[in-house]
Design a protein around this motif. Structure first.
Motif, PDB file in Angstrom:
ATOM      1  N   MET A   1       0.850  -0.579   0.191  1.00  0.00           N
ATOM      2  CA  MET A   1      -0.118  -0.228  -0.403  1.00  0.00           C
ATOM      3  C   MET A   1       0.642   1.415   0.167  1.00  0.00           C
ATOM      4  SD  MET A   1      -2.908   1.364  -0.671  1.00  0.00           S
ATOM      5  CE  MET A   1      -3.757   2.628   0.081  1.00  0.00           C
ATOM      6  N   PHE A   2       1.715   1.663  -1.445  1.00  0.00           N
ATOM      7  CA  PHE A   2       2.085   1.982  -1.499  1.00  0.00           C
ATOM      8  C   PHE A   2       1.626   3.615  -2.041  1.00  0.00           C
ATOM      9  CE2 PHE A   2       6.856  -0.331  -1.022  1.00  0.00           C
ATOM     10  CZ  PHE A   2       5.916  -0.198   0.506  1.00  0.00           C
ATOM     11  N   THR A   3       1.451   5.099  -1.585  1.00  0.00           N
ATOM     12  CA  THR A   3       0.772   5.934  -2.309  1.00  0.00           C
ATOM     13  C   THR A   3       2.039   7.157  -2.272  1.00  0.00           C
ATOM     14  OG1 THR A   3      -1.276   7.170  -2.852  1.00  0.00           O
ATOM     15  CG2 THR A   3      -1.023   6.543  -0.513  1.00  0.00           C
ATOM     16  N   SER A   4       1.092   8.372  -2.883  1.00  0.00           N
ATOM     17  CA  SER A   4       1.763   9.536  -3.071  1.00  0.00           C
ATOM     18  C   SER A   4       0.746  10.752  -3.422  1.00  0.00           C
ATOM     19  CB  SER A   4       2.556   9.466  -3.792  1.00  0.00           C
ATOM     20  OG  SER A   4       2.066   8.855  -5.271  1.00  0.00           O
ATOM     21  N   VAL A   5       0.921  11.655  -3.172  1.00  0.00           N
ATOM     22  CA  VAL A   5       0.646  12.977  -3.106  1.00  0.00           C
ATOM     23  C   VAL A   5       0.464  14.413  -3.326  1.00  0.00           C
ATOM     24  CG1 VAL A   5      -1.429  12.381  -0.563  1.00  0.00           C
ATOM     25  CG2 VAL A   5       0.949  14.525  -0.683  1.00  0.00           C
ATOM     26  N   ILE A   6       0.417  15.169  -4.165  1.00  0.00           N
ATOM     27  CA  ILE A   6       0.906  16.165  -5.201  1.00  0.00           C
ATOM     28  C   ILE A   6       0.571  17.650  -4.592  1.00  0.00           C
ATOM     29  CG2 ILE A   6       1.445  16.572  -7.098  1.00  0.00           C
ATOM     30  CD1 ILE A   6      -0.092  14.671  -8.281  1.00  0.00           C
ATOM     31  N   PRO A   7       1.251  17.474  -3.302  1.00  0.00           N
ATOM     32  CA  PRO A   7       0.369  19.522  -2.962  1.00  0.00           C
ATOM     33  C   PRO A   7       0.774  20.560  -3.847  1.00  0.00           C
ATOM     34  CG  PRO A   7       2.597  18.555  -1.744  1.00  0.00           C
ATOM     35  CD  PRO A   7       1.895  17.384  -2.628  1.00  0.00           C
ATOM     36  N   CYS A   8      -0.062  21.998  -4.028  1.00  0.00           N
ATOM     37  CA  CYS A   8       0.338  23.107  -4.663  1.00  0.00           C
ATOM     38  C   CYS A   8       1.399  23.526  -3.432  1.00  0.00           C
ATOM     39  CB  CYS A   8      -1.033  23.257  -5.115  1.00  0.00           C
ATOM     40  SG  CYS A   8      -0.791  24.235  -3.900  1.00  0.00           S
ATOM     41  N   ASN A   9       2.071  24.829  -4.029  1.00  0.00           N
ATOM     42  CA  ASN A   9       2.868  25.505  -4.153  1.00  0.00           C
ATOM     43  C   ASN A   9       2.848  25.398  -1.874  1.00  0.00           C
ATOM     44  OD1 ASN A   9       4.548  26.456  -6.362  1.00  0.00           O
ATOM     45  ND2 ASN A   9       2.606  26.281  -6.757  1.00  0.00           N
ATOM     46  N   ILE A  10       3.571  25.539  -1.265  1.00  0.00           N
ATOM     47  CA  ILE A  10       3.997  25.307   0.170  1.00  0.00           C
ATOM     48  C   ILE A  10       4.228  26.983   0.532  1.00  0.00           C
ATOM     49  CG2 ILE A  10       3.749  23.734   1.636  1.00  0.00           C
ATOM     50  CD1 ILE A  10       4.969  21.729   0.159  1.00  0.00           C
ATOM     51  N   PHE A  11       3.393  27.371   1.744  1.00  0.00           N
ATOM     52  CA  PHE A  11       3.987  28.180   2.487  1.00  0.00           C
ATOM     53  C   PHE A  11       3.796  28.593   3.636  1.00  0.00           C
ATOM     54  CE2 PHE A  11      -0.088  29.389   1.418  1.00  0.00           C
ATOM     55  CZ  PHE A  11      -0.276  30.651   2.750  1.00  0.00           C
ATOM     56  N   GLY A  12       4.265  28.847   4.596  1.00  0.00           N
ATOM     57  CA  GLY A  12       4.023  29.288   6.283  1.00  0.00           C
ATOM     58  C   GLY A  12       5.583  28.872   6.969  1.00  0.00           C
ATOM     59  N   PRO A  13       4.426  28.716   8.127  1.00  0.00           N
ATOM     60  CA  PRO A  13       5.945  28.942   9.032  1.00  0.00           C
ATOM     61  C   PRO A  13       7.551  27.449   8.962  1.00  0.00           C
ATOM     62  CG  PRO A  13       3.981  29.019  10.339  1.00  0.00           C
ATOM     63  CD  PRO A  13       4.055  28.770   9.349  1.00  0.00           C
ATOM     64  N   HIS A  14       8.984  27.641   9.503  1.00  0.00           N
ATOM     65  CA  HIS A  14       9.520  27.062   9.358  1.00  0.00           C
ATOM     66  C   HIS A  14       9.939  27.244   7.496  1.00  0.00           C
ATOM     67  CE1 HIS A  14       9.545  25.438  13.205  1.00  0.00           C
ATOM     68  NE2 HIS A  14       7.988  25.574  12.851  1.00  0.00           N
ATOM     69  N   ASP A  15       9.574  28.222   6.271  1.00  0.00           N
ATOM     70  CA  ASP A  15      10.108  27.992   5.243  1.00  0.00           C
ATOM     71  C   ASP A  15      11.500  28.487   5.106  1.00  0.00           C
ATOM     72  OD1 ASP A  15      10.168  27.812   2.353  1.00  0.00           O
ATOM     73  OD2 ASP A  15       7.965  28.928   2.591  1.00  0.00           O
ATOM     74  N   ASN A  16      11.466  28.262   3.845  1.00  0.00           N
ATOM     75  CA  ASN A  16      13.368  28.934   4.000  1.00  0.00           C
ATOM     76  C   ASN A  16      13.238  30.025   3.337  1.00  0.00           C
ATOM     77  OD1 ASN A  16      15.760  29.546   2.505  1.00  0.00           O
ATOM     78  ND2 ASN A  16      16.378  27.650   1.740  1.00  0.00           N
ATOM     79  N   PHE A  17      13.797  31.384   3.693  1.00  0.00           N
ATOM     80  CA  PHE A  17      12.927  32.562   3.273  1.00  0.00           C
ATOM     81  C   PHE A  17      14.605  33.381   2.592  1.00  0.00           C
ATOM     82  CE2 PHE A  17      10.395  31.957   6.380  1.00  0.00           C
ATOM     83  CZ  PHE A  17       9.100  32.609   5.567  1.00  0.00           C
ATOM     84  N   ASN A  18      15.371  32.562   1.952  1.00  0.00           N
ATOM     85  CA  ASN A  18      16.334  32.619   1.278  1.00  0.00           C
ATOM     86  C   ASN A  18      16.018  32.650  -0.755  1.00  0.00           C
ATOM     87  OD1 ASN A  18      18.327  32.258  -1.196  1.00  0.00           O
ATOM     88  ND2 ASN A  18      20.097  31.537   0.740  1.00  0.00           N
ATOM     89  N   VAL A  19      16.500  34.194  -0.801  1.00  0.00           N
ATOM     90  CA  VAL A  19      15.403  34.395  -2.332  1.00  0.00           C
ATOM     91  C   VAL A  19      16.478  33.437  -3.657  1.00  0.00           C
ATOM     92  CG1 VAL A  19      15.248  36.262  -3.985  1.00  0.00           C
ATOM     93  CG2 VAL A  19      14.998  36.659  -2.102  1.00  0.00           C
TER      94      VAL A  19
END
Length: 246
Positions: A163-181
């Motif tokens: 039972m191996f499945t996967s998900v495809i998220p759209c573009n993510i943002f929020g706390p703990h992101d990498n804010f390097n341009v």
């Protein structure tokens, strides 16, 4: 008769990243009695190593996996390094899926990426379009490695019943992101640019033509959907995780 139930041991790779931290936050108020959550970071194991991967599986004996870990970089990191991104991500993903198979993990939910979709496509995008053409040439190594996770999951299911499945998220943002341009995601880069422009009284410049279409999802909202996918989603085919169109 005495029935013994085994607690679910849910191992999250990439547990210190943007999505992993989001899941930690959400699960702190949504933890079930029959669940034990373990969040791995790169300090716990080098998942590029088959030996270290199997050792961490042997240590925690997970019954369920959320696989978030990946070798990632911004646009500039990918350009000129597609071979490295392809090989390292393929190696990591192969280690994880093989360890899940060999240790009889009950369910694996892997994280794909919107970059896996064809560069030339029609909108709206759906899950059936993943393999309809080559991805954008700038990061094709990473994109194909992510696509292959869907292929490998399907193969393990067909050959071994996993039972191996996967998900495809759209573009993510929020706390703990990498804010390097130069290394971060779209939204974090824009936030960083806006902050610097405001602080320095300079122009807020946005790269690109303005024609690109993107969807965004807050990491805590995505975390809730990952938990739902682990507990409830029963299909092998990947599913897109994104907000409704406005």
């Amino acid at each position: 008769k005495i029935f013994r139930w085994r607690k679910k041991v849910i191992l999250v790779t990439g547990g210190s990243g943007l999505v992993g931290k989001g899941i930690q936050t959400v699960i702190s108020s949504d933890k079930r009695e029959d669940e034990e959550w373990i969040f791995l970071s790169s300090k716990d194991a080098n998942l590029l190593s088959k030996e270290e991967t199997f050792a961490v599986f042997d240590k925690y004996k997970p019954t369920h996996i959320i696989h978030l870990a990946a070798i990632v970089g911004g646009l500039y990191a990918h350009i000129g390094a597609n071979c490295e991104f392809f090989r390292k991500n393929m190696q990591m993903n192969d280690n994880i899926l093989e360890a899940c198979h060999k240790t009889k993990v009950k369910k694996l939910v892997s994280c794909l990426s919107t970059c896996i979709f064809p560069n030339k496509t029609s909108y709206p995008i759906d899950e059936n379009m993943v393999h309809n053409g080559p991805p954008h040439p700038s990061n094709f190594g990473f994109s194909y490695a992510k696509r292959m996770m869907d292929v490998l999951s399907t193969a393990y299911n067909e050959e071994h019943g996993c039972m191996f499945t996967s998900v495809i998220p759209c573009n993510i943002f929020g706390p703990h992101d990498n804010f390097n341009v130069f290394q971060g995601h779209v939204m974090s880069g824009l936030i960083s640019k806006a902050y610097e422009a405001k602080k320095n009284g300079t122009t807020f410049e946005i790269w690109g033509t303005g024609a690109a279409q993107r969807q965004f999802i807050y990491n805590l909202d995505l975390a809730k959907l990952f938990i739902w996918a682990l507990r409830e989603y029963q299909e092998i085919d990947p599913i897109i995780l994104a907000p409704d169109e406005a």
